[in-house]
Design a protein around this motif. Structure first.
Motif, PDB file in Angstrom:
ATOM      1  N   THR A  29       2.193  13.429   7.688  1.00 55.42           N
ATOM      2  CA  THR A  29       0.976  12.755   7.998  1.00 55.42           C
ATOM      3  C   THR A  29      -0.178  12.813   7.023  1.00 55.42           C
ATOM      4  N   LEU A  30      -0.112  13.666   6.108  1.00 58.58           N
ATOM      5  CA  LEU A  30      -1.318  13.770   5.075  1.00 58.58           C
ATOM      6  C   LEU A  30      -1.610  12.464   4.482  1.00 58.58           C
ATOM      7  N   GLY A  31      -0.574  11.719   3.892  1.00 55.78           N
ATOM      8  CA  GLY A  31      -0.910  10.613   3.042  1.00 55.78           C
ATOM      9  C   GLY A  31      -1.589   9.570   4.011  1.00 55.78           C
ATOM     10  N   LEU A  34      -5.322  10.854   4.026  1.00 57.22           N
ATOM     11  CA  LEU A  34      -6.096  10.633   2.805  1.00 57.22           C
ATOM     12  C   LEU A  34      -6.593   9.366   2.567  1.00 57.22           C
ATOM     13  N   GLU A  35      -5.544   8.491   2.915  1.00 60.82           N
ATOM     14  CA  GLU A  35      -5.919   7.051   2.829  1.00 60.82           C
ATOM     15  C   GLU A  35      -7.146   6.734   3.578  1.00 60.82           C
ATOM     16  N   SER A  36      -7.160   7.237   4.873  1.00 59.87           N
ATOM     17  CA  SER A  36      -8.525   6.826   5.702  1.00 59.87           C
ATOM     18  C   SER A  36      -9.622   7.702   5.018  1.00 59.87           C
ATOM     19  N   ALA A  37      -9.491   8.716   4.474  1.00 59.05           N
ATOM     20  CA  ALA A  37     -10.691   9.560   3.795  1.00 59.05           C
ATOM     21  C   ALA A  37     -11.330   8.446   2.608  1.00 59.05           C
ATOM     22  N   SER A  64      -0.657  12.846  -5.426  1.00 58.86           N
ATOM     23  CA  SER A  64      -0.379  11.488  -5.869  1.00 58.86           C
ATOM     24  C   SER A  64      -1.560  10.708  -5.263  1.00 58.86           C
ATOM     25  N   PHE A  65      -2.528  11.300  -4.982  1.00 59.27           N
ATOM     26  CA  PHE A  65      -3.857  10.406  -4.771  1.00 59.27           C
ATOM     27  C   PHE A  65      -5.028  10.631  -5.740  1.00 59.27           C
TER      28      PHE A  65
END
Length: 244
Positions: A29-31, A34-37, A64-65
């Motif tokens: 779920t981390l991806g 982080l996209e929302s952050a 990767s971000f």
């Protein structure tokens, strides 16, 4: 705690805000978190991930971000990971995000904006939108009496002045659950002014692995607080309105 209307910030030069993501084995779920952050419409903002000794591919997901600051530590629990992020943060204001939750893009605009317009307030909370994997809400989970949301207004929806949280000593690292309630108790004891805005500022995903998914009465902190209250009443001691 007072529920209030939200107002936009009038400041032309806005202070840096930090979103702190504590994670342990959160590759699934981390991806999305982080996209929302990174999708916040408030600027300037930074995202700091503290990996609490994950053994899965959490590190690869975080790295990767571009633009995400990644820190790693030995597994010490969520309180210690959040404190590491709090110490490392460069922002004047801080928000926390668990790896299995997400943020609406307006979160920082709403909450930092409120703090900028109300310098007497040190912490602002907001509503959460809850989803439940594999079924509905558990039978013990009540709705907020004002907004009607499941599980009420969570402390981890906060945006707070970083200096305030540092003065409080951050989260108690001896607690792996109910650490947010402990922080709230210490905020109230210190007279920290907390307000609640009516906007949804946290999208929370409940599943069987959430530490917070246990029944509230099973949390050791709440048992200890009840025992403290019982002792005070037995001795004829005064209690504050928050204790009643």
């Amino acid at each position: 705690m007072t529920r209030v209307d939200t107002r936009g910030a009038a400041a032309e030069t806005k202070p840096l805000a930090s979103i702190l993501v504590a994670v342990y084995n959160g590759e699934r779920t981390l991806g999305a978190a982080l996209e929302s952050a990174l999708a916040q419409d408030y600027r300037p903002a930074e995202v700091v991930v503290v990996d609490d000794g994950s053994t899965d591919s959490t590190a690869e997901v975080a790295r990767s971000f571009p633009g995400v600051r990644y820190l790693r530590q030995a597994n010490e629990g969520p309180s210690a990971a959040r404190n590491r992020g709090l110490t490392a943060a460069a922002g004047e204001y801080v928000a926390f995000l668990d790896a299995d939750d997400e943020l609406p893009s307006t979160k920082l605009t709403v909450q930092v904006g409120y703090l900028l317009e109300h310098p007497e307030v040190e912490c602002v909370l907001g509503r959460q939108e809850a989803s439940f994997e594999g079924g509905g809400a558990p039978e013990w989970m009540a709705r907020d009496p004002v907004f009607g949301d499941f599980a009420g207004v969570p402390l981890m929806s906060l945006v707070a002045r970083r200096s305030t949280l540092l003065e409080l000593g951050g989260f108690d690292p001896s607690l792996r659950i109910a650490e947010d309630r402990d922080l709230l108790v210490r905020m109230r004891e210190r007279g920290v002014r907390i307000e609640v805005v009516p906007e949804v500022v946290l999208r929370r995903r409940f599943h069987g692995g959430n530490l917070s998914f246990e029944r509230p009465e099973d949390h050791p902190l709440l048992r200890s607080l009840k025992a403290k209250l019982d002792r005070s009443r037995a001795a004829g001691g005064a209690t504050s309105p928050e204790d009643r």
